[in-house]
Design a protein around this motif. Structure first.
Motif, PDB file in Angstrom:
ATOM      1  N   PHE A  41       0.803  -1.229   0.000  1.00 41.07           N
ATOM      2  CA  PHE A  41       0.000   0.000   0.000  1.00 41.07           C
ATOM      3  C   PHE A  41       0.832   1.274   0.000  1.00 41.07           C
ATOM      4  N   VAL A  42       1.924   1.288   0.741  1.00 42.19           N
ATOM      5  CA  VAL A  42       2.708   2.519   0.828  1.00 42.19           C
ATOM      6  C   VAL A  42       3.428   2.805  -0.485  1.00 42.19           C
ATOM      7  N   ALA A  43       4.022   1.780  -1.104  1.00 48.09           N
ATOM      8  CA  ALA A  43       4.777   1.995  -2.354  1.00 48.09           C
ATOM      9  C   ALA A  43       3.895   2.549  -3.471  1.00 48.09           C
ATOM     10  N   PRO A  44       2.774   1.886  -3.827  1.00 51.62           N
ATOM     11  CA  PRO A  44       1.932   2.473  -4.878  1.00 51.62           C
ATOM     12  C   PRO A  44       1.304   3.788  -4.466  1.00 51.62           C
ATOM     13  N   GLY A  45       1.035   3.962  -3.155  1.00 51.41           N
ATOM     14  CA  GLY A  45       0.463   5.228  -2.689  1.00 51.41           C
ATOM     15  C   GLY A  45       1.395   6.393  -2.957  1.00 51.41           C
ATOM     16  N   GLY A 117      11.427  -7.589   8.144  1.00 48.09           N
ATOM     17  CA  GLY A 117      10.849  -6.822   9.236  1.00 48.09           C
ATOM     18  C   GLY A 117      10.051  -5.618   8.758  1.00 48.09           C
ATOM     19  N   VAL A 118       9.353  -4.998   9.691  1.00 52.83           N
ATOM     20  CA  VAL A 118       8.484  -3.865   9.366  1.00 52.83           C
ATOM     21  C   VAL A 118       9.287  -2.669   8.870  1.00 52.83           C
ATOM     22  N   MET A 119      10.386  -2.346   9.539  1.00 51.70           N
ATOM     23  CA  MET A 119      11.181  -1.197   9.111  1.00 51.70           C
ATOM     24  C   MET A 119      11.798  -1.439   7.727  1.00 51.70           C
ATOM     25  N   THR A 120      12.204  -2.675   7.472  1.00 53.50           N
ATOM     26  CA  THR A 120      12.689  -3.006   6.127  1.00 53.50           C
ATOM     27  C   THR A 120      11.583  -2.797   5.103  1.00 53.50           C
ATOM     28  N   ALA A 121      10.369  -3.213   5.452  1.00 51.11           N
ATOM     29  CA  ALA A 121       9.228  -3.035   4.551  1.00 51.11           C
ATOM     30  C   ALA A 121       8.973  -1.561   4.274  1.00 51.11           C
ATOM     31  N   LEU A 122       9.060  -0.718   5.307  1.00 51.22           N
ATOM     32  CA  LEU A 122       8.851   0.712   5.116  1.00 51.22           C
ATOM     33  C   LEU A 122       9.913   1.307   4.197  1.00 51.22           C
ATOM     34  N   PHE A 126       9.210   3.050   0.600  1.00 50.14           N
ATOM     35  CA  PHE A 126       9.596   4.426   0.270  1.00 50.14           C
ATOM     36  C   PHE A 126      10.485   4.466  -0.971  1.00 50.14           C
ATOM     37  N   ILE A 127      11.458   3.564  -1.039  1.00 50.96           N
ATOM     38  CA  ILE A 127      12.364   3.547  -2.182  1.00 50.96           C
ATOM     39  C   ILE A 127      11.603   3.247  -3.472  1.00 50.96           C
ATOM     40  N   LEU A 128      10.735   2.229  -3.426  1.00 48.11           N
ATOM     41  CA  LEU A 128       9.953   1.878  -4.612  1.00 48.11           C
ATOM     42  C   LEU A 128       9.033   3.026  -5.028  1.00 48.11           C
ATOM     43  N   GLY A 129       8.303   3.586  -4.038  1.00 42.77           N
ATOM     44  CA  GLY A 129       7.350   4.654  -4.347  1.00 42.77           C
ATOM     45  C   GLY A 129       8.019   5.888  -4.912  1.00 42.77           C
ATOM     46  N   LYS A 142       2.814  -0.639 -12.568  1.00 41.47           N
ATOM     47  CA  LYS A 142       1.782  -1.655 -12.797  1.00 41.47           C
ATOM     48  C   LYS A 142       2.018  -2.877 -11.917  1.00 41.47           C
ATOM     49  N   ALA A 143       3.296  -3.259 -11.740  1.00 44.99           N
ATOM     50  CA  ALA A 143       3.629  -4.435 -10.926  1.00 44.99           C
ATOM     51  C   ALA A 143       3.232  -4.225  -9.461  1.00 44.99           C
ATOM     52  N   VAL A 144       3.609  -3.062  -8.895  1.00 49.10           N
ATOM     53  CA  VAL A 144       3.257  -2.828  -7.494  1.00 49.10           C
ATOM     54  C   VAL A 144       1.751  -2.621  -7.346  1.00 49.10           C
ATOM     55  N   GLY A 145       1.101  -2.101  -8.401  1.00 46.50           N
ATOM     56  CA  GLY A 145      -0.359  -1.971  -8.369  1.00 46.50           C
ATOM     57  C   GLY A 145      -1.035  -3.323  -8.328  1.00 46.50           C
ATOM     58  N   GLU A 146      -0.518  -4.288  -9.098  1.00 47.97           N
ATOM     59  CA  GLU A 146      -1.087  -5.632  -9.076  1.00 47.97           C
ATOM     60  C   GLU A 146      -0.807  -6.319  -7.737  1.00 47.97           C
ATOM     61  N   PHE A 147       0.385  -6.067  -7.172  1.00 54.71           N
ATOM     62  CA  PHE A 147       0.685  -6.607  -5.846  1.00 54.71           C
ATOM     63  C   PHE A 147      -0.263  -6.023  -4.802  1.00 54.71           C
ATOM     64  N   GLN A 148      -0.575  -4.717  -4.939  1.00 58.91           N
ATOM     65  CA  GLN A 148      -1.542  -4.088  -4.050  1.00 58.91           C
ATOM     66  C   GLN A 148      -2.906  -4.768  -4.164  1.00 58.91           C
ATOM     67  N   ASN A 149      -3.306  -5.120  -5.379  1.00 54.15           N
ATOM     68  CA  ASN A 149      -4.585  -5.809  -5.560  1.00 54.15           C
ATOM     69  C   ASN A 149      -4.598  -7.159  -4.850  1.00 54.15           C
ATOM     70  N   ILE A 150      -3.471  -7.861  -4.898  1.00 51.14           N
ATOM     71  CA  ILE A 150      -3.371  -9.151  -4.199  1.00 51.14           C
ATOM     72  C   ILE A 150      -3.515  -8.949  -2.691  1.00 51.14           C
ATOM     73  N   ILE A 151      -2.813  -7.941  -2.152  1.00 49.48           N
ATOM     74  CA  ILE A 151      -2.880  -7.681  -0.709  1.00 49.48           C
ATOM     75  C   ILE A 151      -4.290  -7.247  -0.310  1.00 49.48           C
TER      76      ILE A 151
END
Length: 381
Positions: A41-45, A117-122, A126-129, A142-151
């Motif tokens: 959610f954070v990356a595509p956001g 971990g959570v901080m790694t995920a954050l 941020f880097i991806l977004g 598009k890839a992270v958007g499709e991953f968002q749809n899965i989540i």
């Protein structure tokens, strides 16, 4: 909650142990999926905001973030002053250092270690977004958007439907351990204060918007009551969009601004949810005699504002997206995370109603200043 209390009070121990076993499995699954939720959610956001509609989008997002952070800070200071009057520090039987001591253990445990971990995920998010926004990477977007749809499917089809069973198990176990009377009596008062803060923030939002736009703030709030009630009934900002849009236009907001701000606000503006999460966090920390100060809460509130921008638009989605922050920044163990979920979901509809009512205030503000932004952009061109 009621069924859980009855189970813990009247049914044989084995039923509560079965519920504790389910809670253990569900809690481990949440720990596994939380980092994926953050990335999903954070990356595509962040990527969407960077690739969006210029100044209007940027200013609207900044106002939404500022509103959430302000609401969190106001809640912290209010809670710090008010809660000690009726909360007894350390009165919760569950000790933060060993929260399972007084609760029934699961019959068995299935480990589900998270990928990272959570901080790694954050950091990854941020880097991806920011990278997507900088390079205008359509394929990666598009890839992270499709991953968002899965989540979103994982949350909508697995996590949210199982939350009632999780809450049942939480209250059954607390009742068996003798904690539920403390929880219910204490948090009834906490919820009253949270509701008062919801109304206070709504008034502040409309006072600011009204003073900028030259409108009567209380008349504008009155016009938003149907949207507020719709959000209470649906528990979803997205489901309340049609009514919120109609009532916002009745406040004199131009169609094109209302149709831009309201759907966006339903996704990124969660001041009411922030109030609830910070209020519940403060109360749980006091009850467990955990150290509580502004220097430790400010990073939580700042990151919570970012997480609320990316929170999934489903009932209960905000608390699921924020669990990683409770765990890493505030140090909440799994039983306390479970309690936060239960207490948040119990009043989710009122937080949602505060969120969407605030969207109307942002729309009034943006309607007033959008002319200057458009004029400035035209002159630059």
């Amino acid at each position: 909650m009621i069924l859980g209390i009855l189970m813990g009070q009247f049914l044989p121990r084995i039923f509560t142990e079965l519920a504790a076993t389910f809670n253990g499995l569900f809690g481990n699954f949440l720990e596994f999926v939380i980092p994926l939720i953050i990335v999903g959610f954070v990356a595509p956001g962040i990527g969407d905001l960077g690739l969006g509609a210029g100044k209007l989008l940027g200013i609207t997002a900044a106002i939404a973030y500022g509103s959430s952070v302000f609401s969190g800070i106001l809640t912290y200071f209010t809670s710090s002053l008010v809660f000690p009057r009726f909360l007894e520090a350390g009165s919760l039987v569950t000790d933060a250092a060993d929260p399972s001591e007084s609760l029934l253990e699961p019959l068995f445990v299935v480990e589900m270690p998270p990928i990272f971990g959570v901080m790694t995920a954050l950091l990854i998010a941020f880097i991806l977004g920011l990278g997507i926004a900088a390079i205008k990477g359509d394929m990666l977007k598009k890839a992270v958007g499709e991953f968002q749809n899965i989540i979103e499917l994982v949350i909508g089809k697995i996590v949210i439907p199982l939350l009632p069973l999780h809450i049942l198990g939480i209250f059954a176990n607390m009742t068996y351990a003798g904690q539920v009377a403390t929880i219910l009596s204490t948090f009834a008062k906490v919820f009253v204060m949270i509701l008062i803060l919801h109304f206070t923030v709504i008034v502040i939002q409309y006072l600011i918007a009204g003073s900028v736009a030259g409108k009567n703030p209380f008349k504008a709030i009155k016009n938003m009551i149907p949207a507020y009630l719709t959000a209470i009934g649906t528990q979803s900002s997205a489901a309340a969009i049609p009514v919120t849009l109609e009532q916002t236009k009745k406040n004199g907001v131009r169609d094109e601004i209302a149709e831009f701000v309201i759907p966006l606000g339903a996704t990124i503006h969660l001041s009411g949810s922030t109030i609830t999460l910070v209020g519940v966090a403060t109360a749980v920390m006091m009850l467990n005699n955990m150290p509580l100060n502004f220097s430790s809460m400010l990073p939580f509130i700042m990151m919570l504002g970012v997480t609320m921008v990316a929170a999934p638009g489903v009932p209960g989605g905000a608390v699921i997206a924020a669990l990683g922050l409770f765990e890493t920044i505030l140090g909440f163990p799994e039983p306390m995370l479970a309690l936060v979920i239960a207490l948040y979901v119990a009043q989710d509809s009122f937080g949602t109603a505060c969120n969407i009512t605030g969207d109307g205030a942002i729309a009034i503000f943006m309607d007033k200043i959008s002319g200057n932004i458009t004029k400035g952009s035209t002159q630059e061109e």
